[in-house]
Design an enzyme around this catalytic site. Sequence first.
Site, PDB file in Angstrom:
ATOM      1  N   GLU A  51     125.421   1.094  47.169  1.00 49.14           N
ATOM      2  CA  GLU A  51     125.082   0.030  48.124  1.00 49.14           C
ATOM      3  C   GLU A  51     123.628  -0.419  48.010  1.00 49.14           C
ATOM      4  O   GLU A  51     123.323  -1.597  48.230  1.00 49.14           O
ATOM      5  CB  GLU A  51     125.364   0.500  49.560  1.00 49.14           C
ATOM      6  CG  GLU A  51     126.832   0.635  49.896  1.00 49.14           C
ATOM      7  CD  GLU A  51     127.371   2.041  49.654  1.00 49.14           C
ATOM      8  OE1 GLU A  51     128.519   2.311  50.052  1.00 49.14           O
ATOM      9  OE2 GLU A  51     126.638   2.872  49.043  1.00 49.14           O
ATOM     10  N   PHE A 113     133.980   9.098  63.180  1.00 51.11           N
ATOM     11  CA  PHE A 113     133.834   9.275  61.740  1.00 51.11           C
ATOM     12  C   PHE A 113     133.169   8.052  61.116  1.00 51.11           C
ATOM     13  O   PHE A 113     133.613   6.925  61.291  1.00 51.11           O
ATOM     14  CB  PHE A 113     135.201   9.521  61.100  1.00 51.11           C
ATOM     15  CG  PHE A 113     135.144   9.641  59.597  1.00 51.11           C
ATOM     16  CD1 PHE A 113     134.514  10.715  58.982  1.00 51.11           C
ATOM     17  CD2 PHE A 113     135.703   8.663  58.792  1.00 51.11           C
ATOM     18  CE1 PHE A 113     134.448  10.820  57.605  1.00 51.11           C
ATOM     19  CE2 PHE A 113     135.647   8.756  57.409  1.00 51.11           C
ATOM     20  CZ  PHE A 113     135.019   9.839  56.812  1.00 51.11           C
ATOM     21  N   LYS A 163     135.450  -2.818  63.213  1.00 52.12           N
ATOM     22  CA  LYS A 163     136.660  -3.087  62.435  1.00 52.12           C
ATOM     23  C   LYS A 163     137.698  -3.873  63.214  1.00 52.12           C
ATOM     24  O   LYS A 163     138.347  -4.783  62.663  1.00 52.12           O
ATOM     25  CB  LYS A 163     137.264  -1.768  61.930  1.00 52.12           C
ATOM     26  CG  LYS A 163     138.433  -1.986  60.973  1.00 52.12           C
ATOM     27  CD  LYS A 163     138.919  -0.695  60.340  1.00 52.12           C
ATOM     28  CE  LYS A 163     140.042  -0.969  59.342  1.00 52.12           C
ATOM     29  NZ  LYS A 163     140.514   0.263  58.669  1.00 52.12           N
ATOM     30  N   MET A 467     101.970   6.086  37.567  1.00 46.98           N
ATOM     31  CA  MET A 467     100.941   5.635  38.498  1.00 46.98           C
ATOM     32  C   MET A 467     100.451   6.781  39.369  1.00 46.98           C
ATOM     33  O   MET A 467      99.248   6.875  39.680  1.00 46.98           O
ATOM     34  CB  MET A 467     101.473   4.487  39.364  1.00 46.98           C
ATOM     35  CG  MET A 467     100.407   3.854  40.246  1.00 46.98           C
ATOM     36  SD  MET A 467      99.009   3.164  39.293  1.00 46.98           S
ATOM     37  CE  MET A 467      99.679   1.564  38.851  1.00 46.98           C
TER      38      MET A 467
END
Length: 555
Positions: A51, A113, A163, A467
């Site tokens: 994601e 959940f 949902k 760096m």
Amino acid sequence: MQLTGAQIVIECLKEQGVDTVFGYPGGAILNLYDELYKHSSEIRHVLTSHEQGAAHAADGYARSTGKVGVCLATSGPGATNLVTGIATAYMDSVPMVAITCNVGVSLLGKDSFQEIDITGITMPITKHNFIVKNVEDLAATMRRAFMIAQTGRPGPVLVDIPKDVTANKTKFVSTVIRKPLRVADTILPKDLEDAALLIEKAQKPIVFVGGGGVISDASEEIAKFVSLVDAPVCDTLMGKGAYDGTKSNYTGMLGMHGTKTSNLAVQQCDLLIVIGARFSDRVFGNAASFASNAKILQIDVDPAEINKNIKIDSEIIGDIKEVLLRLNQIVKQQEHKEWMQHILEMKETYPLSDPSDGLSGPQVVETIFEMTNGEAIISTEVGQHQMWAAQFYNYKQPRTFLTSGGLGTMGYGLGASIGAQIANPDKQVINIAGDGCFRMNMNEIATAVREQLPLIQVVINNHVLGMVRQWQSLFYGQRYSHTILNDSVDFVKLSEAMGADAERATTIDEFKEIFKKALASKTPYVIECVIDSDDKVWPMVAPGKPIDEVMSADD
């Protein structure tokens, strides 16, 4: 007509002209993905490997086009995996809409959940966010989210949808979406007149361009303004390409790893004209000494940036393009021959140099510039390679340099390059990474292969966190605490295992030969460039020091 919430989301995306979304499915967002399946001919969905890659891809899509990028994720860990990408977009003012789906309304607040309060988590890193608990509110919320993301100073907006809301039905009426107006009502005639007067009085002006110049698509207006003022131009990391970096009056980046010419010029100027820059600490170094001999004129769309980090003398609030359109009508042609000659002499005296022996980051970046004629879209991760990409590639056009400036997100560039390549299929997109950054999200090579993208991934491998090691070398007595990556990871084999072509270069001639093949390839190509572990980015200003106290390799 009666539509489900999932159908409404799709219709709202179509209203906004969205042609591509990036995401990863899961249980809570299944209703929306089922509708995406039915509309695959209208909206392309790119399945990323993670994601976070989806958020970065939406970001790269947005930065390279100016359109709103869209990413999707399911509830719980899917949503939280977007957070770094959303924060990256927020810090760099990138228009993005992140759509997440949550557990049903009746399950919210019960530790269900994969339930997470994603609106609470993202509140500090979004322009605005929403949780839509009623399907009747969904269409208006989606439209508002896109409007907020694009209006004024752009930024990410999150819409979280339970949902059951995606399953419930309500009446939907389509509408014609109008493009947001540029911020112009804050541009005051008195502010324009004061700015013009400052410009006419100045003998040694310099124009400092930031990301706002890119975001507002103001390149033409900036070029005209610079010509009228007759001034040198420096920029920020985010401002690359807003002014043509091949022009003789362009002096390079300002700040910690800026050019000596830019840093000295800002300290010597009598007028600093700041266009769409927010005075990052990496730019000003020591606030008390920054541009201490100059009046400062700041042009910005966001009034919160005025006098936030650096005290200024005059400001114009409004969209950069709109401000400059008006300012260019009243500023008289200026002439500063002695000052401009002084700038050119400093550029000759203090050129960017590469003190390295053997293959080096600057050599790689310069070669990329030469072999692409400066026409590529360059994305980067964060670190030494990022600074070399900013220093040694001369960006001629806006929206051709994609990098995480404000947040400094390692792992940003590959996802961003995927979004940019999909948005710009006719351009060559190249992501430049360090080995430490590449490890973070290199699984997105699999995404690039699946999507058959011709992007090129260059990994500048110094076998250290470059760096951080540079800071340890200069400020921590060479105590290399956990920055040495002396393991047996083979990036060529890993890339080949994901389906990409991959080769390794140890000399500049090898790199040129491989890069030529990569440019001709129609599929992802990974090039690992092995350089010395102790190569450093020069010049450099130590943290908190005045920007004219510039260290070079000799120092």
